[in-house]
Design a protein around this motif. Structure first.
Motif, PDB file in Angstrom:
ATOM      1  N   GLY A   1     -43.076   9.824   0.209  1.00  9.56           N
ATOM      2  CA  GLY A   1     -44.243  10.341  -0.474  1.00  9.56           C
ATOM      3  C   GLY A   1     -44.070  10.390  -1.977  1.00  9.56           C
ATOM      4  O   GLY A   1     -43.038   9.995  -2.532  1.00  9.56           O
ATOM      5  N   ARG A   2     -45.090  10.905  -2.647  1.00 14.56           N
ATOM      6  CA  ARG A   2     -45.054  11.062  -4.102  1.00 14.56           C
ATOM      7  C   ARG A   2     -43.914  12.007  -4.492  1.00 14.56           C
ATOM      8  O   ARG A   2     -43.775  13.100  -3.940  1.00 14.56           O
ATOM      9  N   GLY A   3     -43.099  11.583  -5.425  1.00 14.41           N
ATOM     10  CA  GLY A   3     -41.963  12.391  -5.839  1.00 14.41           C
ATOM     11  C   GLY A   3     -40.754  12.256  -4.950  1.00 14.41           C
ATOM     12  O   GLY A   3     -39.685  12.773  -5.272  1.00 14.41           O
ATOM     13  N   GLY A   4     -40.894  11.560  -3.834  1.00  8.06           N
ATOM     14  CA  GLY A   4     -39.771  11.334  -2.930  1.00  8.06           C
ATOM     15  C   GLY A   4     -39.056  10.041  -3.278  1.00  8.06           C
ATOM     16  O   GLY A   4     -39.282   9.419  -4.309  1.00  8.06           O
TER      17      GLY A   4
ATOM     18  N   GLY B   1     -34.179   9.537   0.225  1.00  6.70           N
ATOM     19  CA  GLY B   1     -34.536  10.822   0.806  1.00  6.70           C
ATOM     20  C   GLY B   1     -35.167  10.699   2.180  1.00  6.70           C
ATOM     21  O   GLY B   1     -34.858  11.467   3.095  1.00  6.70           O
ATOM     22  N   VAL B   2     -36.056   9.717   2.354  1.00  7.18           N
ATOM     23  CA  VAL B   2     -36.710   9.579   3.652  1.00  7.18           C
ATOM     24  C   VAL B   2     -35.738   9.024   4.685  1.00  7.18           C
ATOM     25  O   VAL B   2     -35.814   9.360   5.878  1.00  7.18           O
ATOM     26  N   VAL B   3     -34.789   8.201   4.242  1.00  2.00           N
ATOM     27  CA  VAL B   3     -33.752   7.740   5.167  1.00  2.00           C
ATOM     28  C   VAL B   3     -32.884   8.910   5.626  1.00  2.00           C
ATOM     29  O   VAL B   3     -32.521   9.009   6.805  1.00  2.00           O
ATOM     30  N   ALA B   4     -32.552   9.814   4.711  1.00  2.00           N
ATOM     31  CA  ALA B   4     -31.773  10.996   5.092  1.00  2.00           C
ATOM     32  C   ALA B   4     -32.532  11.848   6.098  1.00  2.00           C
ATOM     33  O   ALA B   4     -31.946  12.388   7.052  1.00  2.00           O
ATOM     34  N   LEU B   5     -33.837  11.975   5.918  1.00  2.00           N
ATOM     35  CA  LEU B   5     -34.655  12.744   6.853  1.00  2.00           C
ATOM     36  C   LEU B   5     -34.630  12.129   8.252  1.00  2.00           C
ATOM     37  O   LEU B   5     -34.724  12.840   9.264  1.00  2.00           O
ATOM     38  N   ALA B   6     -34.478  10.823   8.316  1.00  3.60           N
ATOM     39  CA  ALA B   6     -34.461  10.130   9.604  1.00  3.60           C
ATOM     40  C   ALA B   6     -33.252  10.499  10.453  1.00  3.60           C
ATOM     41  O   ALA B   6     -33.208  10.154  11.637  1.00  3.60           O
ATOM     42  N   ASP B   7     -32.283  11.205   9.896  1.00  5.86           N
ATOM     43  CA  ASP B   7     -31.179  11.717  10.707  1.00  5.86           C
ATOM     44  C   ASP B   7     -31.694  12.531  11.881  1.00  5.86           C
ATOM     45  O   ASP B   7     -31.037  12.627  12.927  1.00  5.86           O
ATOM     46  N   GLU B   8     -32.878  13.138  11.708  1.00  3.54           N
ATOM     47  CA  GLU B   8     -33.446  13.995  12.748  1.00  3.54           C
ATOM     48  C   GLU B   8     -33.858  13.223  13.994  1.00  3.54           C
ATOM     49  O   GLU B   8     -33.962  13.802  15.074  1.00  3.54           O
ATOM     50  N   PHE B   9     -34.125  11.919  13.848  1.00  4.40           N
ATOM     51  CA  PHE B   9     -34.506  11.138  15.032  1.00  4.40           C
ATOM     52  C   PHE B   9     -33.663   9.874  15.201  1.00  4.40           C
ATOM     53  O   PHE B   9     -33.971   9.030  16.035  1.00  4.40           O
ATOM     54  N   TYR B  10     -32.598   9.766  14.415  1.00  2.00           N
ATOM     55  CA  TYR B  10     -31.771   8.567  14.515  1.00  2.00           C
ATOM     56  C   TYR B  10     -31.077   8.486  15.867  1.00  2.00           C
ATOM     57  O   TYR B  10     -30.598   9.480  16.405  1.00  2.00           O
ATOM     58  N   ARG B  11     -31.036   7.286  16.409  1.00  2.00           N
ATOM     59  CA  ARG B  11     -30.295   6.990  17.629  1.00  2.00           C
ATOM     60  C   ARG B  11     -29.475   5.725  17.373  1.00  2.00           C
ATOM     61  O   ARG B  11     -29.874   4.860  16.594  1.00  2.00           O
ATOM     62  N   HIS B  12     -28.351   5.613  18.080  1.00  3.30           N
ATOM     63  CA  HIS B  12     -27.532   4.406  17.976  1.00  3.30           C
ATOM     64  C   HIS B  12     -28.377   3.194  18.350  1.00  3.30           C
ATOM     65  O   HIS B  12     -29.046   3.185  19.387  1.00  3.30           O
TER      66      HIS B  12
ATOM     67  N   ALA C   1     -36.376   1.276   4.227  1.00  3.95           N
ATOM     68  CA  ALA C   1     -37.273   2.094   3.405  1.00  3.95           C
ATOM     69  C   ALA C   1     -37.511   1.420   2.055  1.00  3.95           C
ATOM     70  O   ALA C   1     -36.571   1.261   1.270  1.00  3.95           O
ATOM     71  N   PRO C   2     -38.759   1.034   1.770  1.00  2.00           N
ATOM     72  CA  PRO C   2     -39.068   0.510   0.437  1.00  2.00           C
ATOM     73  C   PRO C   2     -39.108   1.642  -0.589  1.00  2.00           C
ATOM     74  O   PRO C   2     -39.280   2.807  -0.246  1.00  2.00           O
ATOM     75  N   SER C   3     -38.961   1.278  -1.854  1.00  2.05           N
ATOM     76  CA  SER C   3     -38.939   2.246  -2.950  1.00  2.05           C
ATOM     77  C   SER C   3     -40.138   2.049  -3.859  1.00  2.05           C
ATOM     78  O   SER C   3     -40.493   0.918  -4.201  1.00  2.05           O
ATOM     79  N   ALA C   4     -40.739   3.162  -4.273  1.00  2.00           N
ATOM     80  CA  ALA C   4     -41.842   3.108  -5.230  1.00  2.00           C
ATOM     81  C   ALA C   4     -41.326   3.223  -6.659  1.00  2.00           C
ATOM     82  O   ALA C   4     -40.402   3.995  -6.936  1.00  2.00           O
TER      83      ALA C   4
ATOM     84  N   ILE D   1     -44.955   9.562   5.142  1.00  2.00           N
ATOM     85  CA  ILE D   1     -45.098  10.988   4.909  1.00  2.00           C
ATOM     86  C   ILE D   1     -45.870  11.196   3.614  1.00  2.00           C
ATOM     87  O   ILE D   1     -45.541  10.589   2.588  1.00  2.00           O
ATOM     88  N   SER D   2     -46.903  12.042   3.656  1.00  2.00           N
ATOM     89  CA  SER D   2     -47.688  12.396   2.485  1.00  2.00           C
ATOM     90  C   SER D   2     -48.302  11.137   1.874  1.00  2.00           C
ATOM     91  O   SER D   2     -49.057  10.428   2.541  1.00  2.00           O
ATOM     92  N   GLN D   3     -48.035  10.836   0.610  1.00  2.00           N
ATOM     93  CA  GLN D   3     -48.589   9.634   0.006  1.00  2.00           C
ATOM     94  C   GLN D   3     -48.190   8.396   0.803  1.00  2.00           C
ATOM     95  O   GLN D   3     -48.971   7.452   0.941  1.00  2.00           O
TER      96      GLN D   3
END
Length: 219
Positions: free
Chosen positions: A29-32, A36-47, A53-56, A106-108
């Motif tokens: 999202g904006r400001g992200g 950061g979004v890759v780190a958040l994916a730890d919550e659903f990461y599976r082997h 993740a593209p960057s703005a 997420i968000s934007q």
């Protein structure tokens, strides 16, 4: 890809695309940031899951509200849509079929993914829109077929940035495009992806990886 987001980093993590059973394209999202979004994916990461993740440029995909006239967000908007398309294409070229690719924003980033998926609908492993929706002062007309793609649309009832009415309108559009839509609305004025949404993404990742194993693809 052309425009302001050209030459920005494409962050990859998780399983190498060459051996991945499934992939998730993650749009911050904006400001992200992509990191950061890759780190958040730890919550659903599976082997076996590849993360891309593209960057703005300057950590924003477009300058104005997603509810503003679309032309006021150009040329950033078209460039941002190109960045998402390029990330999805990168995954496909590496051999992960689109039917096992989740596109999550997420968000934007959710607004961007909504536009990307609605403008050229096709079958994906999943589309996840968290605290975002289709863009413009009014929802436009979209044609095509998502062919039963699971779509998760999430928002908060009193989010000051993303009106819940737009979240529901977005869900209706994706239903009209033959998406298998689930809408999750939470009370309060929070903004961003919820634990329940992350858990739902994890469940979908499990299904996609199970499908990959069942097909004997070796991925």
């Amino acid at each position: 890809m052309r425009g302001p987001h050209r030459d920005q980093r494409l962050v990859t993590a998780g399983a190498p695309l060459s051996v991945a059973g499934a992939a998730a394209v993650l749009v911050h999202g904006r400001g992200g940031s992509a990191d950061g979004v890759v780190a958040l994916a730890d919550e659903f990461y599976r082997h076996g899951l590849a993360l891309v993740a593209p960057s703005a440029r300057r950590n924003r995909w477009y300058p104005n509200s997603f509810l503003a006239p679309r032309e006021t967000n150009e040329p950033e908007l078209s460039s941002a849509l190109g960045a998402v398309a390029d990330a999805v294409e990168t995954v496909g070229e590496a051999g992960v079929p689109r039917e096992r690719v989740i596109v999550l924003g997420i968000s934007q980033g959710a607004c961007l993914v909504a536009e990307f998926a609605a403008r050229a609908p096709r079958r994906y492993g999943g589309v996840v829109l968290s605290s975002g929706g289709l863009m413009g002062p009014e929802v436009g007309d979209y044609d095509g077929d998502l062919a039963g793609t699971p779509v998760l649309v999430g928002g908060h009832e009193d989010d000051p940035t993303v009106p819940i009415a737009r979240v529901r309108e977005t869900a209706s559009v994706f239903e009209s495009l033959d998406g298998d839509v689930r809408t999750r609305t939470e009370p309060g004025d929070d903004h961003g992806i919820t634990d329940a949404e992350l858990a739902a993404v994890g469940d979908r990742v499990d299904e996609l990886l199970s499908d990959a194993t069942g097909e004997g693809s070796g991925r």
